[in-house]
Scaffold this motif. Structure first.
Motif, PDB file in Angstrom:
ATOM      1  N   SER A 137       0.832  -1.190   0.000  1.00 43.88           N
ATOM      2  CA  SER A 137       0.000   0.000   0.000  1.00 43.88           C
ATOM      3  C   SER A 137       0.876   1.253   0.000  1.00 43.88           C
ATOM      4  O   SER A 137       1.995   1.237   0.508  1.00 43.88           O
ATOM      5  CB  SER A 137      -0.928   0.007   1.221  1.00 43.88           C
ATOM      6  N   THR A 170      -8.147  -1.343  -8.222  1.00 46.05           N
ATOM      7  CA  THR A 170      -8.976  -2.325  -7.500  1.00 46.05           C
ATOM      8  C   THR A 170      -9.025  -2.030  -6.000  1.00 46.05           C
ATOM      9  O   THR A 170      -9.974  -2.415  -5.329  1.00 46.05           O
ATOM     10  CB  THR A 170      -8.486  -3.767  -7.730  1.00 46.05           C
ATOM     11  N   GLY A 171      -8.012  -1.322  -5.483  1.00 47.46           N
ATOM     12  CA  GLY A 171      -8.039  -0.935  -4.067  1.00 47.46           C
ATOM     13  C   GLY A 171      -9.271  -0.072  -3.802  1.00 47.46           C
ATOM     14  O   GLY A 171      -9.918  -0.181  -2.757  1.00 47.46           O
ATOM     15  N   TYR A 187     -12.268  -2.257  -3.116  1.00 45.85           N
ATOM     16  CA  TYR A 187     -12.320  -2.794  -1.743  1.00 45.85           C
ATOM     17  C   TYR A 187     -12.684  -1.679  -0.756  1.00 45.85           C
ATOM     18  O   TYR A 187     -13.403  -1.900   0.220  1.00 45.85           O
ATOM     19  CB  TYR A 187     -10.992  -3.467  -1.364  1.00 45.85           C
ATOM     20  N   ARG A 188     -12.172  -0.474  -1.035  1.00 45.47           N
ATOM     21  CA  ARG A 188     -12.508   0.663  -0.170  1.00 45.47           C
ATOM     22  C   ARG A 188     -14.001   0.996  -0.272  1.00 45.47           C
ATOM     23  O   ARG A 188     -14.642   1.328   0.729  1.00 45.47           O
ATOM     24  CB  ARG A 188     -11.670   1.890  -0.586  1.00 45.47           C
ATOM     25  N   VAL A 200     -10.368  -1.232   5.883  1.00 44.07           N
ATOM     26  CA  VAL A 200     -10.444  -1.946   4.604  1.00 44.07           C
ATOM     27  C   VAL A 200      -9.780  -3.330   4.620  1.00 44.07           C
ATOM     28  O   VAL A 200     -10.277  -4.251   3.967  1.00 44.07           O
ATOM     29  CB  VAL A 200      -9.904  -1.057   3.449  1.00 44.07           C
ATOM     30  N   SER A 201      -8.695  -3.500   5.362  1.00 47.63           N
ATOM     31  CA  SER A 201      -8.005  -4.800   5.294  1.00 47.63           C
ATOM     32  C   SER A 201      -8.882  -5.973   5.729  1.00 47.63           C
ATOM     33  O   SER A 201      -8.923  -6.992   5.033  1.00 47.63           O
ATOM     34  CB  SER A 201      -6.707  -4.773   6.092  1.00 47.63           C
ATOM     35  N   ALA A 257     -11.221  -6.722   2.984  1.00 48.93           N
ATOM     36  CA  ALA A 257     -10.547  -7.339   1.823  1.00 48.93           C
ATOM     37  C   ALA A 257     -10.122  -8.777   2.102  1.00 48.93           C
ATOM     38  O   ALA A 257      -9.726  -9.493   1.186  1.00 48.93           O
ATOM     39  CB  ALA A 257      -9.341  -6.494   1.420  1.00 48.93           C
ATOM     40  N   ARG A 277     -13.889 -10.921  -1.976  1.00 49.99           N
ATOM     41  CA  ARG A 277     -12.859 -11.096  -3.018  1.00 49.99           C
ATOM     42  C   ARG A 277     -13.447 -11.772  -4.252  1.00 49.99           C
ATOM     43  O   ARG A 277     -13.209 -11.358  -5.368  1.00 49.99           O
ATOM     44  CB  ARG A 277     -11.667 -11.904  -2.495  1.00 49.99           C
ATOM     45  N   GLY A 292      -3.445  -3.459  -7.914  1.00 52.29           N
ATOM     46  CA  GLY A 292      -4.029  -4.050  -6.713  1.00 52.29           C
ATOM     47  C   GLY A 292      -3.008  -4.867  -5.947  1.00 52.29           C
ATOM     48  O   GLY A 292      -1.841  -4.468  -5.805  1.00 52.29           O
ATOM     49  N   ARG A 293      -3.460  -6.011  -5.430  1.00 51.46           N
ATOM     50  CA  ARG A 293      -2.583  -6.870  -4.639  1.00 51.46           C
ATOM     51  C   ARG A 293      -2.478  -8.281  -5.232  1.00 51.46           C
ATOM     52  O   ARG A 293      -1.531  -9.002  -4.970  1.00 51.46           O
ATOM     53  CB  ARG A 293      -3.122  -7.027  -3.204  1.00 51.46           C
ATOM     54  N   ASP A 294      -3.526  -8.660  -5.966  1.00 51.73           N
ATOM     55  CA  ASP A 294      -3.621 -10.043  -6.448  1.00 51.73           C
ATOM     56  C   ASP A 294      -3.880 -10.070  -7.952  1.00 51.73           C
ATOM     57  O   ASP A 294      -4.440 -11.028  -8.456  1.00 51.73           O
ATOM     58  CB  ASP A 294      -4.779 -10.753  -5.724  1.00 51.73           C
ATOM     59  N   ARG A 320      -1.402  -2.717   7.596  1.00 50.94           N
ATOM     60  CA  ARG A 320      -1.996  -3.192   6.345  1.00 50.94           C
ATOM     61  C   ARG A 320      -1.047  -4.147   5.627  1.00 50.94           C
ATOM     62  O   ARG A 320      -1.475  -5.142   5.069  1.00 50.94           O
ATOM     63  CB  ARG A 320      -2.389  -2.008   5.467  1.00 50.94           C
ATOM     64  N   ASP A 356      -2.381  -7.740   4.815  1.00 52.01           N
ATOM     65  CA  ASP A 356      -2.460  -8.054   3.380  1.00 52.01           C
ATOM     66  C   ASP A 356      -1.576  -9.246   3.013  1.00 52.01           C
ATOM     67  O   ASP A 356      -1.935 -10.039   2.146  1.00 52.01           O
ATOM     68  CB  ASP A 356      -2.052  -6.833   2.526  1.00 52.01           C
ATOM     69  N   ARG A 374      -3.093 -12.763   5.118  1.00 58.07           N
ATOM     70  CA  ARG A 374      -4.464 -13.268   5.080  1.00 58.07           C
ATOM     71  C   ARG A 374      -4.504 -14.606   4.330  1.00 58.07           C
ATOM     72  O   ARG A 374      -3.640 -14.879   3.485  1.00 58.07           O
ATOM     73  CB  ARG A 374      -5.408 -12.236   4.441  1.00 58.07           C
TER      74      ARG A 374
HETATM   75  O1   DC Z   1      -4.355   0.121  -2.783  1.00 61.59           O
HETATM   76  P1   DC Z   1      -5.206   0.556  -1.590  1.00 61.59           P
HETATM   77  O2   DC Z   1      -4.399   0.993  -0.406  1.00 61.59           O
HETATM   78  O3   DC Z   1      -6.226   1.554  -1.963  1.00 61.59           O
HETATM   79  O4   DC Z   1      -5.990  -0.786  -1.159  1.00 61.59           O
HETATM   80  C1   DC Z   1      -6.909  -0.776  -0.114  1.00 61.59           C
HETATM   81  C2   DC Z   1      -6.957  -2.138   0.577  1.00 61.59           C
HETATM   82  O5   DC Z   1      -7.557  -3.101  -0.286  1.00 61.59           O
HETATM   83  C3   DC Z   1      -5.616  -2.695   1.024  1.00 61.59           C
HETATM   84  O6   DC Z   1      -5.665  -2.954   2.405  1.00 61.59           O
HETATM   85  C4   DC Z   1      -5.458  -3.996   0.283  1.00 61.59           C
HETATM   86  C5   DC Z   1      -6.790  -4.284  -0.319  1.00 61.59           C
HETATM   87  N1   DC Z   1      -6.692  -4.751  -1.700  1.00 61.59           N
HETATM   88  C6   DC Z   1      -6.724  -6.099  -1.931  1.00 61.59           C
HETATM   89  O7   DC Z   1      -6.777  -6.871  -0.985  1.00 61.59           O
HETATM   90  N2   DC Z   1      -6.697  -6.569  -3.200  1.00 61.59           N
HETATM   91  C7   DC Z   1      -6.626  -5.729  -4.230  1.00 61.59           C
HETATM   92  N3   DC Z   1      -6.604  -6.217  -5.477  1.00 61.59           N
HETATM   93  C8   DC Z   1      -6.562  -4.337  -4.015  1.00 61.59           C
HETATM   94  C9   DC Z   1      -6.585  -3.869  -2.718  1.00 61.59           C
END
Ligand code: DC
Length: 231
Positions: free
Chosen positions: A12, A34-35, A38-39, A104-105, A108, A114, A134-136, A186, A190, A193
């Motif tokens: 993040s 994509t964050g 989730y927000r 948010v975590s 998410a 998801r 994003g993350r994934d 976070r 993240d 999980r």
């Molecule tokens: O990028 P960001 O900080 O706006 O993301 C917000 C939260 O969403 C962060 O805690 C991780 C989660 N997230 C996720 O799990 N998978 C994603 N593809 C994008 C964000």
């Protein structure tokens, strides 16, 4: 020119969105944050009384039952800046505030959240010509993406950047320590999980921008994308 799929993942507040947006603009591709999705779900849960901002308790059954009502879309302002829309209302500002950042975590980490968002994201990318951050994205959403980039920077550098961003929006109460704690928490949630933890895909290129300027990181990313498009 062929239209590729570009997945940008990372920690993040490491500037992923800035570089992903810039790349999408240069290539004239669709950009998806994509964050923000989730927000937006988090904001929905808080507003609907399905999550307690203090205790972080989530009424998961209640949220699951309402997931189909969580209508997330995007629009943009005159300057071309992307804005997140929840149920027809622009919520770009609310979803960036600390209340949502702090909640948010756990949202998410919910498997049904998801599943719902990943399906939406995969639909958005059907045609290619997309930069998704994003993350994934490189591991789950688009495991066959043409280009995968994993972005990182030290927690301190990221906290400092996020603090400046908040201050730029008029926040005078949040301290560096508050933001650093949020960034570290976070990171931990993240990457630990159970469902889709944050990890670098084996075939992702690593971009550590702790010591790069924004133009330098944009240039590097554009070079990687062009190499991929021309390959
Ligand atoms: O990028 P960001 O900080 O706006 O993301 C917000 C939260 O969403 C962060 O805690 C991780 C989660 N997230 C996720 O799990 N998978 C994603 N593809 C994008 C964000």
């Amino acid at each position: 020119m062929k239209k590729i799929t570009i997945a940008i993942d990372g920690h993040s507040s490491c500037g992923k969105s800035t570089m992903a947006k810039s790349l999408a603009k240069t290539l004239n591709y669709i950009y998806v944050d994509t964050g923000a999705m989730y927000r937006a779900v988090t904001l929905y849960a808080l507003r609907a009384g399905l999550m307690d901002a203090e205790t972080k308790h989530i009424n998961a059954e209640g949220l699951k039952a309402q997931m189909d009502k969580v209508d997330i879309t995007f629009t943009h302002d005159e300057a071309g800046r992307m804005l997140t829309v929840l149920g027809g209302e622009i919520v770009e500002q609310e979803i960036r505030e600390m209340t949502v950042s702090n909640c948010v975590s756990p949202i998410a980490a919910l498997p049904f959240v998801r599943e719902h968002l990943v399906a939406l994201q995969q639909k958005m990318g059907l045609e290619g010509g997309i930069v998704m951050d994003g993350r994934d994205i490189g591991t789950v959403v688009f495991p066959n993406a043409d280009l995968k980039v994993f972005v990182t920077a030290s927690a301190e550098v990221r906290a400092q950047r996020r603090l400046l961003e908040l201050q730029g929006k008029g926040d005078t109460t949040t301290t560096f320590a508050d933001v650093l704690k949020n960034v570290e928490e976070r990171d931990y949630i993240d990457s630990h999980r159970e469902v889709s933890p944050l990890r670098k895909a084996d075939d992702a290129l690593l971009l550590d921008n702790s010591n790069l300027t924004i133009p330098q990181q944009n240039e590097l990313l554009l070079k990687w994308a062009m190499d991929c498009i021309n390959a």
